[in-house]
Design a protein around this motif. Structure first.
Motif, PDB file in Angstrom:
ATOM      1  N   GLN A   1       0.802  -1.229   0.000  1.00 55.29           N
ATOM      2  CA  GLN A   1       0.000   0.000   0.000  1.00 55.29           C
ATOM      3  C   GLN A   1       0.834   1.278   0.000  1.00 55.29           C
ATOM      4  O   GLN A   1       0.294   2.360  -0.219  1.00 55.29           O
ATOM      5  CB  GLN A   1      -1.000   0.004   1.159  1.00 55.29           C
ATOM      6  CG  GLN A   1      -0.416  -0.213   2.526  1.00 55.29           C
ATOM      7  CD  GLN A   1      -0.462  -1.659   2.972  1.00 55.29           C
ATOM      8  OE1 GLN A   1      -0.015  -2.552   2.265  1.00 55.29           O
ATOM      9  NE2 GLN A   1      -1.007  -1.905   4.169  1.00 55.29           N
TER      10      GLN A   1
ATOM     11  N   CYS B   1      -5.121   1.698  -2.379  1.00 57.88           N
ATOM     12  CA  CYS B   1      -4.842   3.130  -2.506  1.00 57.88           C
ATOM     13  C   CYS B   1      -5.018   3.598  -3.943  1.00 57.88           C
ATOM     14  O   CYS B   1      -4.859   2.824  -4.889  1.00 57.88           O
ATOM     15  CB  CYS B   1      -3.414   3.429  -2.066  1.00 57.88           C
ATOM     16  SG  CYS B   1      -3.008   2.790  -0.442  1.00 57.88           S
TER      17      CYS B   1
ATOM     18  N   SER C   1      -6.488   6.864   0.480  1.00 58.20           N
ATOM     19  CA  SER C   1      -6.115   5.597   1.094  1.00 58.20           C
ATOM     20  C   SER C   1      -7.344   4.855   1.587  1.00 58.20           C
ATOM     21  O   SER C   1      -8.153   5.421   2.329  1.00 58.20           O
ATOM     22  CB  SER C   1      -5.178   5.832   2.289  1.00 58.20           C
ATOM     23  OG  SER C   1      -4.012   6.504   1.906  1.00 58.20           O
TER      24      SER C   1
END
Length: 462
Positions: A50, A81, A76
């Motif tokens: 991420q 993301c 996010s």
């Protein structure tokens, strides 16, 4: 004359390259941010890629993602993301369970690097636990990912691995998604909702057929008001603003997140909180609520077990309560663990539970709860080295102790921007430099190895 010219060039370089923070977005255990030069930065937990940096390693401090300088929007989810570039292209990275990256496949488990989502020209988006809602530049509404409880909003329960059009109206303004529901506002000021509607948490007025449905599978208007400005969907509650800057609440208040001095109230439809008409910016993605008023002050209430309210405690707050005395707060992003906020001067602050370095300051131990806003960076002037040595400084700007990550034992010298030596000493690997007695400003740090080679790095003292 040459010395004066060099000083002038260095001074100009420091301040023309100053990178202030433009936006920030908090995920489940990580944080993403965009600086004023369009670069993308990330830090914290990285088990599903991420952070977007091609690895699965934790980053304890903000590190740049790639080299692109045209990022405009970042968002996010828990572990997935998204970012939008200035050409309108949408990019995704992180966990792809249930197809929530929108890149057209269910079989790819994760992507540790940004991957472009097929169609382009996007304006904004919001993420639920395993789904995503997006608005394209033409104002149409799209969605993808897990479709449990109608979260995608296309009238089915089929998971979608690529964006699907769920409403062709061209006046969608903004959306806010939580675990299993989405609230949205159109340009005409109407309020809409879809997804899980257990106990009417979407907030339909009494008597509306949808108010008796546990699942609302397509975007459905909530009430008839046409003066809604923005909305923030929490875990089991919602807060919203109207055009007159009044604050409205509904849903579950078991942690005080409704701000009405109660932990037992459930409100099934929008109800005004207090009489204030100076609310400007709201944020709620868990059971904590944060808001900025028109005078730039910061207010918080709700769940606080992880210190996400930043009021110096881990005790829940049942009514909106001001924290700090500053009046230059600009924007907010939060999760159930961490809150990040920006000020109008471009400085970045974080607070909450630092279980995977999502605070962004390596000097804060993991498993530490930071209960007041911690300055991470004002304008990131970078830590460029003027030769080939590998050197990093943190935090930069520094308040007290400056930590140096370098390759070997070195001597150090600190010079002012005008070339005056401030201090010197010996630096061993992993040590820090006491800067508490240094006045605020821009400085040069010379690091000298055993061979006499010099690496020069710039830093800022708060």
């Amino acid at each position: 004359m040459k010395k004066l010219l060099l000083i002038t060039l260095l001074f100009t370089a420091f301040f023309t390259k100053a990178q202030c923070w433009e936006s920030v977005s908090v995920g489940g255990g990580h944080v993403l941010g965009i600086q004023s030069d369009g670069t993308l930065w990330s830090w914290g937990y990285n088990n599903w890629g991420q952070l977007g940096n091609g690895t699965n390693f934790i980053s304890p401090v903000p590190e740049q993602v790639g080299t692109a300088t045209n990022w405009t929007t970042v968002h996010s989810g828990g572990a997935h993301c998204f970012g939008i570039k200035d050409d309108g292209t949408l990019w995704a990275w992180g966990h792809n369970g249930q197809g929530k990256l929108g890149i057209g496949t269910f079989t790819l488990e994760m992507s540790a690097n940004p991957v472009q989502v097929g169609i382009s020209t996007w304006k904004m988006l919001s993420t639920g636990t395993n789904f995503t809602i997006g608005i394209r530049a033409n104002g149409t509404l799209w969605s993808w990912g897990q479709n449990q409880d109608g979260t995608v909003g296309d009238g089915t329960t089929i998971d979608r691995a690529a964006p699907v059009l769920i409403n062709a109206s061209t006046n969608w303004k903004m959306t806010s998604s939580s675990s299993f529901r989405t609230l949205a506002v159109k340009e005409d000021g109407t309020l809409w909702g879809w997804g899980s509607n257990d106990s009417n948490r979407l907030g339909f007025p009494g008597g509306t057929p949808a108010s008796y449905m546990n699942v609302v599978a397509v975007p459905t208007q909530i009430g008839t008001a046409t003066d809604w400005k923005s909305v923030a969907s929490g875990f089991a509650h919602t807060i919203a603003l109207k055009n007159d800057n009044t604050l409205w609440i509904w849903g579950d208040g078991n942690h005080g997140q409704l701000g009405n001095n109660s932990t037992t109230t459930f409100i099934p439809y929008p109800l005004q909180l207090g009489t204030a008409t100076d609310w400007a910016n709201i944020e709620s993605r868990s059971s904590s609520c944060l808001a900025i008023k028109t005078d730039g002050t910061l207010w918080v209430w709700g769940l606080n077990n992880n210190g996400t309210l930043g009021n110096g405690t881990q005790t829940n707050l049942l009514v909106p309560t001001q924290i700090t005395t500053e009046n230059n707060w600009l924007s907010l992003s939060s999760s159930n663990n961490v809150t990040a906020a920006l000020k109008t001067d471009g400085s970045l602050y974080t607070w909450g539970y630092n279980f995977f370095y999502q605070i962004g300051d390596i000097t804060v131990d993991t498993e530490t709860v930071v209960v007041t806003p911690l300055l991470i960076n004002t304008c990131n002037l970078g830590t460029e080295v003027f030769n080939q040595k590998s050197v990093k400084l943190y935090p930069n700007p520094v308040q007290n102790r400056l930590y140096v990550a370098s390759e070997e034992t070195q001597q150090y010298q600190i010079y002012s921007i005008l070339g005056t030596k401030i201090s010197e000493g010996t630096l061993t690997v992993g040590n820090s430099i006491d800067c508490s007695g240094v006045s605020g400003g821009v400085y040069l740090l010379n690091l000298i190895d055993e061979m006499g080679n010099v690496s020069t790095v710039k830093f800022v003292k708060e």
